[in-house]
Motif scaffolding. Sequence first.
Motif, PDB file in Angstrom:
ATOM      1  N   GLU A   1       0.818  -1.207   0.000  1.00 55.23           N
ATOM      2  CA  GLU A   1       0.000   0.000   0.000  1.00 55.23           C
ATOM      3  C   GLU A   1       0.858   1.267   0.000  1.00 55.23           C
ATOM      4  N   ALA A   2       2.058   1.181   0.584  1.00 55.95           N
ATOM      5  CA  ALA A   2       2.924   2.355   0.646  1.00 55.95           C
ATOM      6  C   ALA A   2       3.370   2.806  -0.739  1.00 55.95           C
ATOM      7  N   LEU A   3       3.425   1.900  -1.688  1.00 62.48           N
ATOM      8  CA  LEU A   3       3.796   2.276  -3.054  1.00 62.48           C
ATOM      9  C   LEU A   3       2.724   3.155  -3.695  1.00 62.48           C
ATOM     10  N   ILE A   4       1.496   3.007  -3.206  1.00 62.36           N
ATOM     11  CA  ILE A   4       0.383   3.805  -3.726  1.00 62.36           C
ATOM     12  C   ILE A   4       0.209   5.071  -2.908  1.00 62.36           C
ATOM     13  N   LYS A   5       0.105   4.916  -1.567  1.00 59.86           N
ATOM     14  CA  LYS A   5      -0.222   6.044  -0.700  1.00 59.86           C
ATOM     15  C   LYS A   5       0.982   6.897  -0.344  1.00 59.86           C
ATOM     16  N   GLY A   6       2.159   6.272  -0.235  1.00 59.17           N
ATOM     17  CA  GLY A   6       3.340   7.002   0.188  1.00 59.17           C
ATOM     18  C   GLY A   6       4.230   7.441  -0.949  1.00 59.17           C
ATOM     19  N   LEU A   7       4.453   6.556  -1.920  1.00 57.36           N
ATOM     20  CA  LEU A   7       5.359   6.860  -3.023  1.00 57.36           C
ATOM     21  C   LEU A   7       4.629   7.285  -4.296  1.00 57.36           C
ATOM     22  N   HIS A   8       3.313   7.102  -4.356  1.00 56.41           N
ATOM     23  CA  HIS A   8       2.473   7.664  -5.423  1.00 56.41           C
ATOM     24  C   HIS A   8       2.849   7.170  -6.821  1.00 56.41           C
ATOM     25  N   TYR A   9       3.212   5.907  -6.925  1.00 61.56           N
ATOM     26  CA  TYR A   9       3.572   5.384  -8.242  1.00 61.56           C
ATOM     27  C   TYR A   9       2.439   5.502  -9.266  1.00 61.56           C
ATOM     28  N   PRO A  10       1.204   5.075  -8.954  1.00 62.34           N
ATOM     29  CA  PRO A  10       0.149   5.185  -9.982  1.00 62.34           C
ATOM     30  C   PRO A  10      -0.115   6.627 -10.399  1.00 62.34           C
ATOM     31  N   GLN A  11      -0.180   7.540  -9.413  1.00 62.81           N
ATOM     32  CA  GLN A  11      -0.445   8.935  -9.742  1.00 62.81           C
ATOM     33  C   GLN A  11       0.662   9.520 -10.603  1.00 62.81           C
ATOM     34  N   THR A  12       1.908   9.190 -10.280  1.00 63.25           N
ATOM     35  CA  THR A  12       3.044   9.717 -11.036  1.00 63.25           C
ATOM     36  C   THR A  12       3.046   9.164 -12.456  1.00 63.25           C
ATOM     37  N   ALA A  13       2.814   7.848 -12.589  1.00 65.69           N
ATOM     38  CA  ALA A  13       2.783   7.234 -13.923  1.00 65.69           C
ATOM     39  C   ALA A  13       1.647   7.817 -14.750  1.00 65.69           C
ATOM     40  N   HIS A  14       0.502   8.038 -14.130  1.00 70.35           N
ATOM     41  CA  HIS A  14      -0.642   8.614 -14.853  1.00 70.35           C
ATOM     42  C   HIS A  14      -0.310  10.006 -15.372  1.00 70.35           C
ATOM     43  N   ALA A  15       0.252  10.862 -14.508  1.00 64.94           N
ATOM     44  CA  ALA A  15       0.553  12.235 -14.909  1.00 64.94           C
ATOM     45  C   ALA A  15       1.615  12.281 -15.999  1.00 64.94           C
ATOM     46  N   MET A  16       2.634  11.445 -15.878  1.00 70.62           N
ATOM     47  CA  MET A  16       3.713  11.476 -16.860  1.00 70.62           C
ATOM     48  C   MET A  16       3.274  10.934 -18.213  1.00 70.62           C
ATOM     49  N   ALA A  17       2.430   9.903 -18.203  1.00 68.39           N
ATOM     50  CA  ALA A  17       1.917   9.384 -19.474  1.00 68.39           C
ATOM     51  C   ALA A  17       0.985  10.404 -20.131  1.00 68.39           C
ATOM     52  N   LYS A  18       0.198  11.087 -19.318  1.00 67.06           N
ATOM     53  CA  LYS A  18      -0.715  12.111 -19.847  1.00 67.06           C
ATOM     54  C   LYS A  18       0.068  13.237 -20.506  1.00 67.06           C
ATOM     55  N   ASP A  19       1.257  13.560 -19.948  1.00 67.40           N
ATOM     56  CA  ASP A  19       2.106  14.617 -20.513  1.00 67.40           C
ATOM     57  C   ASP A  19       3.007  14.116 -21.637  1.00 67.40           C
ATOM     58  N   GLY A  20       2.921  12.832 -21.962  1.00 69.42           N
ATOM     59  CA  GLY A  20       3.728  12.272 -23.032  1.00 69.42           C
ATOM     60  C   GLY A  20       5.168  11.997 -22.653  1.00 69.42           C
ATOM     61  N   LYS A  21       5.490  11.988 -21.354  1.00 71.95           N
ATOM     62  CA  LYS A  21       6.864  11.759 -20.920  1.00 71.95           C
ATOM     63  C   LYS A  21       7.207  10.272 -20.833  1.00 71.95           C
ATOM     64  N   ILE A  22       6.207   9.425 -20.643  1.00 74.42           N
ATOM     65  CA  ILE A  22       6.411   7.974 -20.629  1.00 74.42           C
ATOM     66  C   ILE A  22       5.288   7.327 -21.421  1.00 74.42           C
ATOM     67  N   GLN A  23       5.498   6.104 -21.829  1.00 70.02           N
ATOM     68  CA  GLN A  23       4.432   5.353 -22.467  1.00 70.02           C
ATOM     69  C   GLN A  23       3.515   4.757 -21.393  1.00 70.02           C
ATOM     70  N   PRO A  24       2.262   4.481 -21.705  1.00 67.79           N
ATOM     71  CA  PRO A  24       1.385   3.838 -20.722  1.00 67.79           C
ATOM     72  C   PRO A  24       1.962   2.478 -20.326  1.00 67.79           C
ATOM     73  N   MET A  25       2.067   2.232 -19.013  1.00 69.46           N
ATOM     74  CA  MET A  25       2.653   0.990 -18.517  1.00 69.46           C
ATOM     75  C   MET A  25       1.783   0.411 -17.408  1.00 69.46           C
ATOM     76  N   ILE A  26       1.816  -0.906 -17.303  1.00 66.29           N
ATOM     77  CA  ILE A  26       1.184  -1.599 -16.187  1.00 66.29           C
ATOM     78  C   ILE A  26       2.205  -1.702 -15.057  1.00 66.29           C
ATOM     79  N   LEU A  27       1.788  -1.353 -13.846  1.00 65.32           N
ATOM     80  CA  LEU A  27       2.657  -1.451 -12.682  1.00 65.32           C
ATOM     81  C   LEU A  27       2.150  -2.575 -11.775  1.00 65.32           C
ATOM     82  N   VAL A  28       3.044  -3.499 -11.429  1.00 64.36           N
ATOM     83  CA  VAL A  28       2.712  -4.598 -10.520  1.00 64.36           C
ATOM     84  C   VAL A  28       3.445  -4.324  -9.215  1.00 64.36           C
ATOM     85  N   MET A  29       2.698  -3.903  -8.201  1.00 58.13           N
ATOM     86  CA  MET A  29       3.290  -3.356  -6.978  1.00 58.13           C
ATOM     87  C   MET A  29       3.130  -4.336  -5.815  1.00 58.13           C
ATOM     88  N   LEU A  30       4.242  -4.679  -5.183  1.00 56.76           N
ATOM     89  CA  LEU A  30       4.219  -5.606  -4.053  1.00 56.76           C
ATOM     90  C   LEU A  30       5.498  -5.483  -3.255  1.00 56.76           C
TER      91      LEU A  30
END
Length: 375
Positions: free
Chosen positions: A166-195
Amino acid sequence: MGLTSNKVLVLAVVAAMLLFVGTVWLWPRLARHTWRAVSGRVGLLLATQVAVFSAVGLCANQAFGFYASWADLFGRESGQGVVVDHGPGGAGGGPLQVVATQRVNVSGGARPQVGGQIQKVDVVGRTTHIATPAYVYLPPEYFQPRYRTRTFPAVTVLTGYPGTAEALIKGLHYPQTAHAMAKDGKIQPMILVMLRPTVAPPRDTECVDVPGGPQAESFFAKDLPDAVAAHYRVGRKPGSWGVVGDSTGGYCALKLAVHHPGTYAAGAGLSPYYRAPTDPTTGDLFHGDDALRDHADLWWYLRHRPAPDTSLLVTSSRQGEANYRDTLKFIELVKSRPPTRIASVILDSGGHNFNTWRREIPGTLQWISGRLSDR
């Protein structure tokens, strides 16, 4: 109430404040030299200190995700004991089962086509029989009709030890960061498997195939990618997968990319170390097997084995990180071992904590996106 419950945190803070105020208020009345007054002062001080330390500890756990439950905190987590047969004829029908979904904390996140979606899953390794929970972030494109036949690159994202997924989502904000960067065209859309890398809690297996014990490296190298690919539209060719982690997860990420370049085309270690420790949390990982110990030592492996065709990224800070000098030496070692490639993020200052890693994650995701294929 659970360890990470906001109610528990509020109760602890309120109790600490009340005891502090009570101590100040009652102290003059306990100023006598009788045994009852002395006992009262000692009791108030002890209770106040315990309450304050408990509140601070709960706040730190909420911020950094060290422990997920009371059982986890007291070393009584026994998740390894539950193994579910998802083979033919089994109840689940597959090695990965979705058990819950949640929105991504972004604008429009209630709609998967706009915000993507986070799915909580249970994974059971086909070959290792390791059972562990995880979270899968699916980008908005995964749900959009025009991408219905597209496969996506995937990134395994690992916490440190003990850590919580859960810390990868709530503390490190991986999904939010990936979403924002893909929306800005900085990264390609990717699936993240967090554990978390702790697949046999409470033991810290350091992503090692322990003789007679948990086969953690094999789980991350084969079982996890196979389970995800069987359920989601993930690229299956070499170059489709990357791995990222912090601290213990950073060591695991580098090791998985070095040992299994056919699976992981890129591995990024945020504040990593470079050889598996042996301490009370790990137990005896190698059972006296020097070859297995050397295999898990990235220094030894890169000097004595053929250099793998993979890309590595390491991070550190000039001030605040204990791994700084080792990281510079590791960079020089990898530079001398083509075709292995190395990149780095070196901050001027930053400790071994979430704030530092949040500063490194955007650049890391951009780097790893540029090294993965969606086919």
